[in-house]
Design an enzyme around this catalytic site. Structure first.
Site, PDB file in Angstrom:
ATOM      1  N   CYS A  57       0.837  -1.203   0.000  1.00 61.92           N
ATOM      2  CA  CYS A  57       0.000   0.000   0.000  1.00 61.92           C
ATOM      3  C   CYS A  57       0.871   1.253   0.000  1.00 61.92           C
ATOM      4  CB  CYS A  57      -0.978  -0.048   1.175  1.00 61.92           C
ATOM      5  SG  CYS A  57      -2.396   1.048   0.974  1.00 61.92           S
ATOM      6  N   HIS A 165      -3.507  -5.821   0.888  1.00 56.11           N
ATOM      7  CA  HIS A 165      -2.847  -6.034   2.179  1.00 56.11           C
ATOM      8  C   HIS A 165      -2.760  -7.510   2.565  1.00 56.11           C
ATOM      9  CE1 HIS A 165      -2.609  -1.819   3.672  1.00 56.11           C
ATOM     10  NE2 HIS A 165      -3.520  -1.650   2.741  1.00 56.11           N
ATOM     11  N   GLU A 167      -0.958  -8.770   4.765  1.00 58.25           N
ATOM     12  CA  GLU A 167      -0.805  -8.888   6.226  1.00 58.25           C
ATOM     13  C   GLU A 167      -2.147  -8.871   6.946  1.00 58.25           C
ATOM     14  OE1 GLU A 167      -0.692  -6.153   4.639  1.00 58.25           O
ATOM     15  OE2 GLU A 167      -1.129  -4.417   5.887  1.00 58.25           O
TER      16      GLU A 167
END
Lengths: 195, 759
Positions: A57, A165, A167
């Protein structure tokens, strides 16, 4: 271990993740100020030396602004911030950050950005695609990114930038699943293999 | 160029007869007379500004105080460490952790300047939470707008949503829920409420009192500018006229990156135990922070206003005191710790300036280049403000509203169901919610469209659930019951996830307190809320009153927004709202009566508001919550969804659409299909249980005396109500999802791919 923006040392880490967020509020172009952080020249040198670097990002935006990756991320075409669970098709499963996947595999990870529209000139986009440097495509483009590009890598495959994302998809309790874990297990196996 | 004359205390003494513009600042004649009496002379311009701010409705709660005192009488329970009166209440959640949460309004600024008004609403509530010593970890935003298709709703809604997202996303705080409700009563006065919750180790709780003679007063954060002057005293404490908003300079401008730096700097300062007291600068700026800290500490204080870093050098002391520039905090620091505080601030790029010190005595003196421009008892500003027992009167039209004949009930059809799920209040809020980051920080367990947001606080699984609710139509028809219905809905939402409800916050949005009918609504609503909180054993930890939500003499529907906090020992046992798989048994918990007064059906289909709202049964709500929590604890539930707006029909649709699992429903004998599907009787929930748990769960319900009716099974890709209707989930989804994009523009990603740049 966290690195501090004003400390140029990498403290002997083996890989670097530039996370998402709003560096300097994104008041200028996203990542345009953070690329001048004191730690960045060290990261750029390390990346050029082959250290695995992942930008997620805002981190992707910083990598583009630092010219470690080509192209740029601009305001979403529809002008809104968008957060949703996003299917991605893995296109390159040979990089330091994607070798746990298979090419063609579809994974779901959250996307959430206001300036995630990937743009580049035709030649850059052609090169990226011809050289297999697009690591993931959007399945259902959430932001108008050219050619549905969600993430790219450098020529060497150690530097990866991705707008969604991974994560946020590492445990079923807090994400859409665990599809994002592969990015992190990939870099662990790359590092082990390199030793 | 002439330098402007500064109205010092000396000057005020020398010119006692000078007329002061108190009514322009919102002060009444008798209030000004009281100031003259307190000071024994005329106030300086700066003092007048301070009194007008501190004695404004927004800061002094002068009309609501006598009613809010009921909340203080609710038994506190064992968990409340800090109650009402500080910036936000603090609740012990175990493992050495405490949480603090609060909801506040930013209604008028958001109408004047939607993006910045809403953004700084988030910023302000986040600082309230930070001030208590907590790390803010989530936000929520209950919103009310005029009719969805009204042109002005198109002006304010996109900006408000973008502002909430712009500020919250940038701060890195997940937005885990809220409400979006449309009703013409909010046409000239949308409601923008913002809730924040923070977490801290119990020993890090901070208080605002300034104590210790010689301690230094340090201003942290953004420079002070001319933004927001008159925000609370004029903008928030008066109604809009027919010409609408024109007071744009009274709205502050937000800088979320500075707020993020301020949060990190303050938390590091708290962890190092470097402050004696701390206070955020919100709507009332330095005036409020200097006054509150010195009044709370019963200390004297001197502040050198010329040391305050300014955005514009030409600002005069009155402007510096009244500025509502955002992203500022005031800390009280011992001289020994000053350097350490300044060093941490510098590390985070936060400006920190020693602007004064705690002194002997009890006077607050504010100096401008050495000359006193303010010399007052801070208690006279903070505590001695006016208190009003405003006249109250039951609204003249209430009896006729309550006796209004309801529209004829229709036969249930697929068309009716599709029209209901597509109506603005029941339709999908995806258009709004996709603009918020709901998961940043990685601990969001449940968020929109779930009944309540759930966030993990610790690796052990300790976590919280939060829901906000409020129904202006119910409260208009019966403010006592309406406030209770807001509470029980939020309570039920929290319990549906499996969390134990433990505390309450509220934002009471009403019209003008100078209107006796509004004041009666307020008194009834606070009484209802206090009574219900007592029975449910959910003490009020804090809240906010927003009056003057009125345009051209017409008040909004009274809208108490109630937030309920629930506690999880283990968030992994949370119960989601959606059907999980085919073959589970559907059970309806609670009783359904013919209760469609104030209902979504009457409003959406007939624009009818009348009758009485659903009956409140607090004992039943408590029992239902116990069953839902026990079901979660024993792993008996696949899903649980509270029944409220739109009744059973809406709950079935939402639970089915969540994961695309349909249902076959057989309505039991009793009321008509229409009443069973669309009545809004309280105290009900729809649960799905695996076949293997059905017996155990229904036996638990009967043992506890909770009505539990088997109404079908999860199955297929349609919603089938036997002998009533069958509709495919895709058709339902299309109807449910299409409404807001049709009004406010296509959803992100629904447009063509970006055209390539020609080489």
């Amino acid at each position: 271990m966290p690195l501090w923006h004003a400390d140029s040392s990498l403290h002997d880490v083996d890989a670097v993740v530039l996370p998402g967020g709003f560096s300097y509020g994104d008041y200028l172009r996203c990542g345009a100020i953070a690329r001048f952080a004191q730690v960045m020249p060290t990261i750029v040198d390390a990346a050029k030396g082959g250290m695995p670097v992942l930008g997620i990002c805002n981190g992707f935006q910083v990598l583009c602004e630092s010219h470690l990756l080509p192209g740029a991320l601009t305001r979403n075409q529809h002008l809104h911030f968008v957060h949703r669970d996003q299917p991605l098709e893995i296109a390159n499963a040979a990089t330091a950050w994607t070798n746990a996947y298979e090419a063609g595999q579809v994974i779901t990870v959250p996307v959430k950005n206001g300036e995630g529209c990937y743009v580049g000139d035709e030649r850059t986009l052609d090169e990226l695609e011809a050289e297999g440097r697009v690591i993931a495509y959007y399945v259902g483009n959430p932001n108008g990114s050219m050619r549905d590009i969600a993430g790219i890598t450098n020529e060497r495959g150690n530097v990866v930038g991705i707008m969604p994302h991974p994560e946020h998809a590492v445990e079923a309790l807090t994400g859409p699943g665990t599809d994002g874990l592969g990015f992190f297990s990939s870099v662990l196996s790359s590092l082990v293999a390199a030793q | 160029m002439n330098s402007p004359v500064i109205d010092t205390v000396k000057n005020a003494c020398a010119t006692p007869a000078d007329a002061m513009p108190y009514s322009e600042l919102g002060l009444k004649d008798d209030e000004y007379a009281r100031i003259l009496e307190l000071l024994g002379r005329r106030p300086t311009a700066s003092e007048l500004a301070m009194y007008s701010i501190m004695w404004s409705e927004h800061c002094s709660y002068k009309s609501s105080k006598v009613h809010l005192s009921q909340f203080g009488k609710i038994p506190k329970g064992e968990r409340m460490l800090v109650g009402m009166g500080e910036n936000a209440g603090v609740i012990d959640v175990g493992e050495g952790l405490a949480v603090t949460f609060k909801v506040e309004s930013h209604n008028h600024p958001s109408y004047v300047e939607p993006y910045q008004g809403a953004a700084t609403g988030i910023g302000g509530i986040v600082r309230d939470i930070l001030t208590m010593g907590a790390r803010p970890v989530l936000v929520m935003d209950p919103l009310r707008f005029g009719d969805a298709d009204h042109p002005d709703t198109k002006r304010v809604l996109p900006g408000i949503v973008a502002g909430i997202g712009g500020y919250g996303n940038c701060l890195g705080l997940p937005n885990i829920g809220g409400e979006v409700v449309f009703d013409p009563s909010y046409q000239g006065n949308p409601l923008v409420n913002a809730l924040c919750l923070g977490v801290m180790p119990v020993e890090r709780i901070q208080l605002s009192a300034a104590r210790g003679v010689g301690n230094i007063v340090v201003l942290l954060g953004a420079k002070t500018g001319r933004d927001g002057i008159g925000g609370v005293s004029v903008l928030a404490s008066a109604t809009f006229d027919e010409d609408g908003p024109a007071n744009r300079p009274a709205v502050q401008v937000g800088d979320p990156f500075m707020e993020k730096l301020l949060i990190e700097a303050c938390l590091e300062i708290f962890d190092a135990k470097l402050v004696e007291g701390i206070q955020d600068l919100g709507g009332a700026g330095l005036t409020c922070a200097l006054t509150e800290t010195s009044a709370a500490g019963k200390s004297g204080m001197v502040a050198h206003l010329d040391r305050v870093p300014l955005r514009e050098a030409t600002m005069d002391p009155t402007e510096v005191l009244a500025s509502e520039s955002q992203e500022r905090m005031l800390a009280i620091v011992t001289p020994d710790n000053l350097d350490a505080v300044l060093t941490i601030a510098q590390k985070w790029g936060v400006i920190a300036t020693a602007i004064g010190e705690v002194t002997e005595g009890t006077r607050l003196r504010v100096l401008w280049h050495g000359e006193a421009v303010v010399d007052v008892e801070p208690g006279s500003l903070a505590d001695d403000g006016p208190v009003y027992h405003r006249p109250m009167q039951r609204p003249a039209d209430l009896t006729s509203l309550n006796e209004a004949v309801a529209p004829d009930y229709p036969e249930v059809s697929t068309e009716l169901l599709l029209a209901m799920v597509a109506s603005p209040n029941l339709c999908s809020k995806r258009w709004v919610v996709e603009q918020y980051d709901r998961i940043v920080m990685g601990d969001t367990v449940l968020a929109w469209p779930e009944d309540a947001g759930v966030v993990r606080l610790s690796e052990s699984g300790l976590g919280i659930a939060l829901a906000t609710d409020g129904n202006g139509r119910y409260t208009r028809l019966d403010p006592y019951a309406g406030a209770q219905l807001a509470l029980v809905e939020a309570y039920r939402n929290v319990a549906a996830t499996g969390a134990e409800p433990i505390s309450v916050t509220n934002c009471l949005n009403f019209g003008s307190p100078e209107d006796p009918e509004v004041m009666w609504q307020f008194a009834e609503a606070t009484r209802g809320l206090a009574d219900a909180c007592t029975v449910l054993e959910t003490p009020v930890s804090g809240g906010n009153v927003s009056f003057y939500n009125s345009t051209a003499g017409t008040p909004i529907n009274p809208t108490p927004v109630v937030g309920v906090l629930g506690l999880f020992d283990d968030v992994t046992r949370r119960t989601p709202m959606g059907f999980q798989s085919e073959g589970s048994t559907l059970l309806l918990l609670g009783d359904t009566a013919d209760e469609l007064g104030g209902s979504e059906w009457a409003w959406a289909m007939h624009r009818h508001l009348g009758g009485v709202p659903p009956r409140v049964d607090l004992a039943r709500e408590k029992l239902l919550a116990e069953v839902l929590i026990a079901g979660s604890r024993d792993g008996m539930l696949d899903s649980a969804h509270d029944l409220s707006d739109g009744g059973l029909a809406q709950a079935l649709v939402e639970s089915a659409l969540a994961k695309g699992v349909g249902a076959r429903v057989v309505l039991p004998a009793g009321p008509t299909a229409f009443v069973q599907l669309f009545s809004e009787s309280a105290g009900r929930a729809l649960v799905s249980v695996p076949r293997s748990e059905e017996l155990r769960f229904s036996e638990m319900c009967s043992a506890r005396g909770l009505p539990c009716t088997r109404i079908g099974v999860t199955d297929g890709d349609a919603l089938d109500v036997q002998d009533v209707l069958t509709v495919g989930l895709e058709e339902l989804r299309t109807a449910y999802e299409a409404t807001l994009p049709a009004l406010f523009g296509p959803l992100a990603g629904a447009t063509a791919a970006h055209p390539s740049v020609a080489s």
